[in-house]
Structures are given as structure tokens and as C-alpha cells.
Design an enzyme around this catalytic site. Structure first.
Site, PDB file in Angstrom:
ATOM      1  N   GLU A 483      -1.227  -9.929   7.332  1.00 15.34           N
ATOM      2  CA  GLU A 483       0.125  -9.529   6.908  1.00 15.34           C
ATOM      3  C   GLU A 483       1.073  -9.178   8.055  1.00 15.34           C
ATOM      4  OE1 GLU A 483       0.058  -6.677   3.643  1.00 15.34           O
ATOM      5  OE2 GLU A 483      -1.758  -7.565   2.819  1.00 15.34           O
ATOM      6  N   HIS A 693      -6.087   6.751   6.191  1.00 17.09           N
ATOM      7  CA  HIS A 693      -4.881   7.514   6.513  1.00 17.09           C
ATOM      8  C   HIS A 693      -4.956   8.231   7.852  1.00 17.09           C
ATOM      9  CE1 HIS A 693      -4.627   6.999   2.131  1.00 17.09           C
ATOM     10  NE2 HIS A 693      -3.360   6.821   2.400  1.00 17.09           N
ATOM     11  N   CYS A 725      -7.718   1.178   1.735  1.00 15.39           N
ATOM     12  CA  CYS A 725      -6.415   0.528   1.610  1.00 15.39           C
ATOM     13  C   CYS A 725      -6.179  -0.334   2.851  1.00 15.39           C
ATOM     14  CB  CYS A 725      -5.321   1.603   1.455  1.00 15.39           C
ATOM     15  SG  CYS A 725      -3.701   0.930   1.025  1.00 15.39           S
TER      16      CYS A 725
HETATM   17  N1  GLN Z   1      -2.181  -5.535   0.843  1.00 16.05           N
HETATM   18  C1  GLN Z   1      -1.489  -4.346   1.197  1.00 16.05           C
HETATM   19  C2  GLN Z   1      -1.962  -3.868   2.551  1.00 16.05           C
HETATM   20  O1  GLN Z   1      -3.088  -4.093   2.890  1.00 16.05           O
HETATM   21  C3  GLN Z   1      -1.725  -3.258   0.182  1.00 16.05           C
HETATM   22  C4  GLN Z   1      -0.878  -2.064   0.435  1.00 16.05           C
HETATM   23  C5  GLN Z   1      -0.973  -0.991  -0.643  1.00 16.05           C
HETATM   24  O2  GLN Z   1      -1.911  -0.908  -1.375  1.00 16.05           O
HETATM   25  N2  GLN Z   1       0.007  -0.142  -0.749  1.00 16.05           N
HETATM   26  O3  GLN Z   1      -1.227  -3.232   3.280  1.00 16.05           O
HETATM   27 ZN    ZN Z   2      -3.618   0.569  -1.103  1.00 13.13          ZN
END
Ligand code: GLN
Ligand code: ZN
Length: 754
Positions: A483, A693, A725
Site C-alpha cells: 500500500e 500500535h 492491523c
Molecule cells: N489494509 C489497511 C492497512 O493495512 C487496513 C487499515 C485498517 O484496518 N484501518 O493499513
Molecule cells: Zn485494522
């Protein structure tokens, strides 16, 4: 005479002056006196805007250095003992609680009702005591009075503050009510002594489902407060309070504010036998959205009330204007037609004042403004960009089959496994990899036209190559492209979709000094061309392992935008779902075998009242399914959600029918999984094995404990291994270290599965 007023104004400043000053102060570059100057200047400017617009009062008390609920905590010296602040809370103590210290984590943050604003959660218990620290409010009041303004003071109500506070689960928070009321009582008496005639007390919790003991407390509280001094305007917003109409009519308050943008139908429950001694404030202008008010329609609504209430009618926006950007005049790049459909906080002040004038002096008194407003509404209604028949037809033609995968999950997963050939406990990540300074610089240069398209593409491809190499080396099983090309998960897609537009300065406060600039959905949503396929194809070309396509889901796209108000949200969600469905299908056609559709915002859309949940969940789930169901059974659909409250919506999560769901579980130490196990959640699950985080890399033991715990509740053949995440806020060194550990933890567990 009708009274025109607002419930509150955005505090951040049209140029985000407060943000800049706060961050300078926190980094030691601006002293407290300098910071105070900026605050004073912003307040003075915002009051002057209200006065110049012709409002009866300026609203004082809506300013906050971080958060208005937190200011109440400071006002009553209700700091939790762990901060060691002693009695009074000064500005440094206020920030210590808001931001944490070397020794103490910050107060928790939560979403303010169903908005994207976050408040700081007070921490209370049997030990909590309240000492009035009056400067936190009275200095602002004196400041406004000294400027010669007519002042209405606003203060969050005691019930709302207590309700939103956190305590041990068995502690009855209402036990603190009488102590807290003592503080409010003294404060109100002092306001009166200062010459403040009107006090707006906000009790937004009245729009929630409240237990009987909290409702029973309402008359007690307002009898006490009413006896203290200023006339009380009880402000409700974000939903209907019609269910409490009888109770509210009997309160010894001087007036009630109703949100008629969110809940117009509630007016009838109040109007008929509204007590003669009370005023009624009607919030007809939407305080949550940036659309210009159709003045003629608003006047029609108000005239009915005026006929009954006469001079007891007040006009306002539905809620504080905190939730809309500050000034449309600062938008220079917006298409002029689109701009003519909008009103930010500053423009909404004028709208309130115009409505008042029309009510008092007749519609002719605002003839030009009325005409302009009607004309804008007309161009909006007739615009070909907002209504595209082919899109409406496509939504209308959606069938049950369009929202259903071909085969049930048990059959799909077998076909998917035949294609993907994954080991047990497959490892993957959630999508983003570190957004390094170089990545951000390249994106910014490209946007500014300083980097050519070709060079930009090469730079991003190099990032993708790097991310793929790292993942190969680490031995992950399902890869992502990282990304790098995305600034933000909603903006990135919004920029490529028809029906979206973007503001230059449409910032709204999210928390503290942080602001967001949500994209705007103004028209029917369509996808003119593929959005992610080229990047995904390139990434897949670099590896023989499966590459996940990565999309933001329709509900998240909806809730993290300003949404048009001329079409039901469920309809907009389906338009988004169809646009994304086409992208999903194109990814499949390009050879992508695993596609993740992120829906972190599904829970945020939950209505305030439980009775409204089923209808919402129904359309939200349908939108997701429409988006995900265009593919073959052997294409694997993932979804991702990063929060940790699922228990009450698990049936809907299951109904989304994603083949794999990845969730945030590490901070709850997998506790969340119990609910999935109990519910017998049928599809594959990837519980987060570590918290993303913080830069801290967990120990091998911690990860193993969490994976063992997951294995004890989820059958091994349905379990995935991944972080909580995405990793965009992390740096590479800790990312690599944590993922290396994650992969080896999965491999060891695999080995012991035999
Ligand atoms: N695909 C996104 C990332 O990896 C998901 C972000 C999210 O869950 N807010 O950043
Ligand atoms: Zn997330």
C-alpha cells in the site's frame, strides 16, 4: 422575536491554528503564555463571527484545549489518582492526562456518540471527589463579557459526563451524582453572579437507550440545577428524544433543544402541549454535514412551530458545529457548482440568522438569500453528476443472487485450498507496510507535479518490490503489496471514483490536535476505471506466492466521508458496493486469488438506539456481500476489522460470509475469540498475534501464548496467523523483527500439529 443561536463552534481554527499552537507547545517551542494567546484569539474570532452574523448570543464554553468532556474533568478536578496531580488540574496536568506521561498511559479515547470525534474517557470510582476549579470555565466567560458579547454558556451535563466515564464494572456511577451536582450548583451560582442569563446544558445521552435509574435521575438533576441560577436550555442531539417527551416537559428547565436534522419526526411529540413557560430550540440546520440548507424547506418546518410557540421559538443548528469544517470561503479549488451546494460552520451561522429574520420579518426580508438557496437546491436536484440513471438502474436491479457467493463456505474453502495450497496456520499481514519518509516524499512530489508519472510509478514499484522481497525472506504465506501508493484508505479510492470530491481545508477535529479531512460524496458513485489492478498485477508478477488484492469496503468508504443528504445512506452504500464489486472482479480476472475488503468502520455505523440496529446491520451486510459476491468460489475473500467489540454483532459478521476475517485481538489477549468460539463462527479467522500500535517487539513466549490460546478455541484448520492491523505507522526494523517471530511461532505450532 425569534432567538438565533448555535450549540457550539469548531475550536480548531480555519487554518488549524489551534493544532499548530498545541503541537508547538508540546514540543517545547511555544510557552504557555503563547499558547494562551492563540486560544484567546481563536475564541474572540469565533465569538465575533457569531455576533456579526446576527445571533442573539455568542456561545461560550465550547472551546477546549483538547476535548470538551476532558475540560469538565478538569473543571471539577476529577483527575484519576494515578496521575498524581493532587487537587487542582492546571494546563500541564490537563495535557498529561490527555497525552500520557513517561509513567502513565493517557486516558482512553472513545468515539463521541456516532461521530468521528473522540473524547477522553474520565476514570472514576468510589474514591472520586470533585473540587470546583472554576477558572476552566469562568475565564472564558469573563473574556467574552469583557468583549461586550451577550453570552450563553455551554457545559456538558452531569449525567452525560458520568455516563461516559469509565469505572470498575460493579461500581454504580450514579453514586457520585450528588457530589458532582454540588460542584455544578456552585458553578451555576457563580455564572449567575457574573450576569450569565442562559446556560446550555448538553445531555446527548438522552438520545440513547437509558436504564430506568438514569432516567429517574434526570428530574433530580435538573431540579437542583434549575434552582442554582441561570435559565437552563437542555440540549439534546444526535437522535430523537421523543421517548422521553413526557419526562422532559415536566422538568423545571427553561428550554429544550431538539435535533431536527437527525430526527425531524420527534417535533410532534413536543409541540402539542409544550409548557407555556419554556422555550424550544429547533436544530433545523444539519450540524453534522457540510451541505447548504434549503432555507425554504427549513422555514416550512419552522413556521409550523412558530405558529404554536410564537416568541418561544429559538432557531439553531442540530448540534455543535464542531463536526463540520470551519469556513467554505477558504476553498479555492472546489468546483463552483459543488461549492454552491455547501455550507461550513461559518456559513451555517448566516443560515441560522437568515431563518430568524424570515420568521420575524417575513420571507421577503431575506428575499435574495432565499432565492439563492432555492436556486442552489435546484441545480443540485437537476445536476447530471448527482443522478446517473444507469447507476440507479443497476442498484435497483440487484438481486438476492448478486449478494450471495455461488457455493457455501464449506465447499468454497476446499476449492480455494486446491488453488492456494497453503500450509496449516497460514501467515499473512493486513496490507500496509511502513510508510517511510521517502514514500511520503515521492507521493507528495507526484501530487505537486514535481515528479512525473513514469518516475512515480517506478518509485512505487521499487517499494512494492522491496516489500515483496522482505515477505519472501520472512517466509510469509500470503503476501501483500504494501500500500505504498495510498495516502489514506478512503481518500485513495475516493479520488478514483466518480461522485466524490475533495476539499482543501475541510478539516474537522478528530481528537486533540488531530484533524481529518473527509472526502465528500456528492453524487452517484461510479468507477470509471480499475483502481488497484495494475499495482496488484505487478506485485503478483514478483512472486509465486498468492498476492492479496487490497480494497476498502463500502461501509468504511461511507462512514469516513461526508455523505450526500439527498439519497438514503443504504443506497449510497450499494453504489459504493457495486463500484468495488467491479474492482474485485477485475482483480480476479488479473489473476489475483485472494482479495481483502477492509471494513474497520462497520461497527461505527451502529445507530445509537438498539432498536435501529437490525435495519442498519441488514443493509451494511448486504452492501458488503454485494461487493464480495461477484467472484468464483475458488477466489478467497478476506475482510479485516480492527476493534475488539464483536459480541453483540457476531451474527452480522458471520452473515458477511467472508472466507477469512482478520481481527484485532492481541490487546485483549485473545479474549475476544471466546465469543467467536461460543457463537461457532463458521469461517476462517485470523486473530491478531501482536499489537501494531507500538514499536515494541513482543517476546517469542508472548506470541506463543497467544497462538496457543487461539488454538484452544478455534480449530487449527480454520486459524490464520497475522498481526492486529496494518503496519504503515511502524518502521521496518521492528516490523521485520516482529514478523520473523510471528512466522517462526506459526511454524513451530504447525510442527506440533503434526
Ligand atoms: N489494509 C489497511 C492497512 O493495512 C487496513 C487499515 C485498517 O484496518 N484501518 O493499513
Ligand atoms: Zn485494522
Amino acid at each position: 422575536m425569534t432567538v438565533a443561536h448555535i450549540l457550539g463552534f469548531p475550536r480548531i481554527g480555519s487554518r488549524r491554528e489551534l493544532k499548530t499552537a498545541l503541537e508547538a507547545h508540546w514540543s517545547g517551542k511555544l510557552d504557555e503564555a503563547g499558547l494562551q494567546c492563540v486560544g484567546q484569539d481563536l475564541r474572540a474570532r469565533h465569538w465575533q463571527l457569531q455576533r456579526a452574523a446576527g445571533l442573539e448570543f455568542v456561545t461560550v464554553g465550547d472551546f477546549a484545549w483538547y476535548d470538551h468532556l476532558h475540560t469538565v474533568t478538569a473543571l471539577f478536578s476529577a483527575a484519576p489518582a494515578r496521575f498524581g496531580l493532587g487537587g487542582r488540574v492546571d494546563l500541564a496536568g490537563y495535557f498529561a492526562m490527555a497525552r500520557g506521561t513517561a509513567e502513565q498511559p493517557a486516558l482512553a479515547m472513545k468515539k463521541w456518540f456516532d461521530t468521528n470525534y473522540h473524547y477522553l474517557v474520565p476514570e472514576i470510582g468510589p474514591y472520586t471527589r470533585f473540587t470546583l476549579n472554576r477558572d476552566w470555565l469562568l475565564l472564558d466567560v469573563r473574556e467574552a463579557l469583557a468583549l461586550g458579547h451577550r453570552v450563553k454558556v455551554v457545559l456538558p451535563g452531569p449525567l452525560t459526563w458520568l455516563w461516559l466515564a469509565a469505572s470498575e464494572p460493579d461500581f454504580d456511577k450514579l453514586k457520585l451524582l450528588s457530589l458532582l451536582l454540588n460542584g455544578y450548583f456552585v458553578l451555576l451560582a457563580e455564572l449567575k453572579a457574573l450576569g450569565v442569563h442562559w446556560l446550555q446544558v448538553d445531555e446527548p445521552i438522552l438520545a440513547l437507550d437509558l436504564p430506568p435509574d438514569w432516567l429517574a435521575a434526570l428530574p433530580v438533576v435538573y431540579r437542583e440545577l434549575a434552582s442554582a441560577g441561570p435559565a437552563i436550555l437542555l440540549a439534546t442531539y444526535f437522535g430523537s428524544v421523543a421517548q422521553h417527551a413526557a419526562l422532559l416537559k415536566q422538568l423545571p428547565i427553561a428550554g429544550l433543544h431538539l435535533d431536527l436534522a437527525r430526527a425531524p419526526q420527534q417535533l410532534d411529540a413536543f409541540l402539542a402541549d409544550w409548557p407555556q413557560d419554556k422555550i424550544m430550540s429547533l436544530g433545523v440546520i444539519d450540524g453534522r454535514n457540510l451541505w447548504r440548507t434549503n432555507l425554504a424547506l427549513a422555514l416550512a418546518k419552522l413556521s409550523k412551530a412558530k405558529a404554536i410557540l410564537g416568541d418561544r421559538l429559538w432557531v439553531s443548528a442540530s448540534c455543535s458545529l464542531l463536526h463540520v469544517p470551519t469556513d467554505l470561503a477558504r476553498e479555492h479549488k472546489l468546483d463552483p457548482t459543488l461549492k454552491s451546494w455547501m455550507a461550513f460552520a461559518t456559513q451555517k451561522l448566516d443560515e441560522v440568522a437568515l431563518l430568524k429574520r424570515a420568521l420575524d420579518d417575513g420571507e421577503d426580508a431575506i428575499g435574495d438569500a432565499l432565492q439563492a438557496s432555492t436556486a442552489a437546491a435546484q441545480t443540485r436536484r437537476l445536476a447530471t453528476t448527482t443522478l446517473r440513471p444507469e447507476i440507479r438502474a443497476r442498484v435497483a436491479a440487484l438481486s438476492e443472487a448478486d449478494a450471495r457467493r455461488g457455493a457455501p463456505f464449506v465447499a468454497r474453502i476446499v476449492q480455494q485450498q486446491a488453488v492456494l495450497n497453503l500450509p496449516p496456520l497460514p501467515t499473512t499481514t493486513i496490507g500496509s507496510f511502513p510508510q517511510t519518509a521517502e514514500i511520503r516524499a515521492a507521493r507528495a512530489a507526484f501530487k505537486a507535479g514535481k515528479l512525473g508519472e513514469q518516475d512515480y510509478r517506478q518509485a512505487m514499484q521499487a517499494e512494492i518490490r522491496y516489500a515483496v522481497e522482505q515477505q519472501e525472506t520472512l517466509g510469509l504465506d500470503v503476501l501483500v503489496h504494501g500500500e505504498a501508493e495510498r495516502n489514506d484508505m478512503v481518500e485513495y479510492f475516493g479520488e478514483q471514483l466518480d461522485g466524490y470530491c475533495f476539499t482543501e481545508n475541510g478539516w474537522v477535529q478528530s481528537y486533540g490536535s488531530r484533524c481529518v479531512k473527509p472526502p465528500v460524496i456528492y453524487g452517484d458513485v461510479a468507477r470509471p476505471r480499475a483502481m488497484t489492478v495494475e499495482w496488484a498485477r505487478y506485485a503478483q508478477s514478483l512472486t509465486t506466492k498468492p498476492m492479496k488484492g487490497m480494497l476498502s469496503g463500502p461501509i468504511t468508504m461511507l462512514f469516513w466521508s461526508f455523505v450526500r443528504d439527498d439519497l438514503p445512506r443504504r443506497e449510497v452504500a450499494l453504489q459504493l458496493a457495486l463500484a468495488l464489486r467491479d474492482e474485485v472482479c477485475d482483480l480476479e480476472a488479473a489473476g489475483i486469488k485472494v482479495i481483502q475488503i477492509d471494513e474497520p468502520a462497520i461497527r461505527e455505523g451502529l445507530p445509537l438506539k438498539k432498536a435501529d440496529w437490525p435495519a442498519y446491520l441488514d443493509w451494511a451486510v448486504r452492501a458488503f456481500r454485494v461487493c464480495a459476491s461477484g467472484v468464483r468460489d475458488d477466489t478467497q475473500i478476506h475482510t479485516h476489522m480492527c476493534y475488539s467489540e464483536f459480541n453483540d454483532i457476531l451474527p452480522s459478521i458471520a452473515a458477511m460470509d467472508a472466507d477469512v476475517i482478520t481481527i484485532e485481538t492481541s490487546r485483549s489477549r485473545m479474549k475476544l475469540l471466546d465469543a467467536f468460539a461460543e457463537f461457532r463462527y463458521p469461517n476462517d479467522i485470523g486473530p491478531g498475534l501482536y499489537d501494531i500500535h507500538s514499536p515494541r517487539v513482543p517476546s517469542a513466549g508472548e506470541m506463543k501464548t497467544l497462538l496457543d490460546r487461539a488454538l484452544s478455541v478455534v480449530p487449527a484448520e480454520r486459524l490464520w496467523v497475522n498481526p492486529d492491523c496494518g503496519l504503515k505507522t511502524r518502521a521496518w526494523p521492528e516490523t521485520e523483527a516482529a514478523l520473523r517471530l510471528m512466522v517462526s511461532t506459526a511454524r513451530q505450532a504447525r510442527a506440533s500439529l503434526g
